[in-house]
Design a protein around this motif. Structure first.
Motif, mmCIF file in Angstrom:
data_model
loop_
_atom_site.group_PDB
_atom_site.id
_atom_site.type_symbol
_atom_site.label_atom_id
_atom_site.label_comp_id
_atom_site.label_asym_id
_atom_site.label_seq_id
_atom_site.Cartn_x
_atom_site.Cartn_y
_atom_site.Cartn_z
ATOM 1 N N UNK A 135 0.837 -1.206 0.000
ATOM 2 C CA UNK A 135 0.000 0.000 0.000
ATOM 3 C C UNK A 135 0.869 1.253 0.000
ATOM 4 N N UNK A 136 1.956 1.243 0.770
ATOM 5 C CA UNK A 136 2.854 2.401 0.795
ATOM 6 C C UNK A 136 3.515 2.629 -0.565
ATOM 7 N N UNK A 137 3.873 1.539 -1.241
ATOM 8 C CA UNK A 137 4.444 1.684 -2.595
ATOM 9 C C UNK A 137 3.414 2.277 -3.547
ATOM 10 N N UNK A 138 2.170 1.794 -3.465
ATOM 11 C CA UNK A 138 1.104 2.325 -4.312
ATOM 12 C C UNK A 138 0.869 3.804 -4.005
ATOM 13 N N UNK A 139 0.849 4.172 -2.750
ATOM 14 C CA UNK A 139 0.667 5.579 -2.369
ATOM 15 C C UNK A 139 1.818 6.420 -2.917
ATOM 16 N N UNK A 140 3.037 5.905 -2.854
ATOM 17 C CA UNK A 140 4.189 6.609 -3.421
ATOM 18 C C UNK A 140 4.042 6.818 -4.920
ATOM 19 N N UNK A 141 3.600 5.770 -5.634
ATOM 20 C CA UNK A 141 3.383 5.898 -7.085
ATOM 21 C C UNK A 141 2.264 6.895 -7.374
ATOM 22 N N UNK A 142 1.266 6.926 -6.496
ATOM 23 C CA UNK A 142 0.154 7.860 -6.657
ATOM 24 C C UNK A 142 0.646 9.298 -6.461
ATOM 25 N N UNK A 143 1.517 9.507 -5.477
ATOM 26 C CA UNK A 143 2.113 10.837 -5.275
ATOM 27 C C UNK A 143 2.969 11.224 -6.481
ATOM 28 N N UNK A 144 3.779 10.276 -6.972
ATOM 29 C CA UNK A 144 4.639 10.540 -8.134
ATOM 30 C C UNK A 144 3.818 10.930 -9.362
ATOM 31 N N UNK A 145 2.617 10.364 -9.465
ATOM 32 C CA UNK A 145 1.744 10.676 -10.600
ATOM 33 C C UNK A 145 1.017 12.013 -10.405
ATOM 34 N N UNK A 146 1.210 12.644 -9.236
ATOM 35 C CA UNK A 146 0.595 13.945 -8.977
ATOM 36 C C UNK A 146 -0.840 13.877 -8.489
ATOM 37 N N UNK A 147 -1.305 12.682 -8.108
ATOM 38 C CA UNK A 147 -2.683 12.531 -7.659
ATOM 39 C C UNK A 147 -2.843 12.809 -6.168
ATOM 40 N N UNK A 148 -1.737 12.824 -5.440
ATOM 41 C CA UNK A 148 -1.724 13.193 -4.026
ATOM 42 C C UNK A 148 -0.619 14.214 -3.822
ATOM 43 N N UNK A 149 -0.783 15.066 -2.823
ATOM 44 C CA UNK A 149 0.251 16.064 -2.548
ATOM 45 C C UNK A 149 1.502 15.364 -2.016
ATOM 46 N N UNK A 150 2.671 15.989 -2.190
ATOM 47 C CA UNK A 150 3.904 15.400 -1.658
ATOM 48 C C UNK A 150 3.805 15.226 -0.150
ATOM 49 N N UNK A 151 4.461 14.201 0.361
ATOM 50 C CA UNK A 151 4.392 13.913 1.793
ATOM 51 C C UNK A 151 5.076 15.006 2.617
ATOM 52 N N UNK A 152 6.244 15.420 2.202
ATOM 53 C CA UNK A 152 6.998 16.412 2.942
ATOM 54 C C UNK A 152 7.287 17.608 2.035
ATOM 55 N N UNK A 153 7.154 18.783 2.590
ATOM 56 C CA UNK A 153 7.527 19.984 1.835
ATOM 57 C C UNK A 153 9.057 20.057 1.796
ATOM 58 N N UNK A 154 9.594 20.264 0.644
ATOM 59 C CA UNK A 154 11.055 20.346 0.509
ATOM 60 C C UNK A 154 11.506 21.768 0.740
#
Length: 155
Positions: A135-154
């Motif tokens: 699930x964490x890998x899927x969430x990461x891919x979802x973030x990479x695709x721009x469908x979720x906001x980044x986890x941490x502000x850089x």
């Protein structure tokens, strides 16, 4: 074969259960597994075997544990449960969306859990049947695709 509860998480009407499964064989071999069950989905999260399983044995593990897991959860196993030729969507993944659709589903489920104030990772796990790591890998891919906001502000 033995099946006993490990823990359970309830969220409204939905319950996610983790179960310990132990198979003891006459030759002294043993398999211990941790399975997660939620709304008809089963995910084997951990498997330990002595001696180690061959890939062929790992492929039939689902057939060995399907019936006892169904009974432990209060459901009836299908007529082929325990047979060595069972089929089902949970094995080939055909009932689960893949690719872009899977990422959209994960984003929807993740955001809905956040809005309810519940754990979004558990929600994605329950919806997809993936282990926590999957699930964490899927969430990461979802973030990479721009469908979720980044986890941490850089910075």
């Amino acid at each position: 074969m033995s099946v006993w509860p490990a823990w359970e998480v309830r969220e409204g009407e939905r319950a996610t259960r983790w179960l310990h499964v132990r198979l003891d064989f006459g030759d002294g071999a043993r398999i211990d597994a941790l399975a997660m069950v939620c709304e008809g989905w089963v995910c084997v999260e951990d498997v330990q075997a002595r001696p180690a399983l061959a890939l062929e044995d790992l492929a039939v593990l689902a057939d060995w544990i399907e019936g006892p897991l169904a009974r432990a959860c209060g459901a009836e196993a299908g007529p082929d449960a325990g047979d060595d030729a069972g089929t089902g969507a949970h094995r080939d993944g055909s009932a689960r969306p893949r690719g872009t659709e899977e990422r959209r589903l994960a984003a929807r489920v993740y955001r809905a859990a956040q809005e309810r104030g519940t754990d979004p990772v558990l929600a994605v796990m329950a919806e997809t049947g993936y282990s926590r790591r999957g699930a964490l890998r899927l969430i990461g891919r979802t973030r990479d695709a721009g469908l979720l906001s980044p986890r941490h502000a850089r910075r």
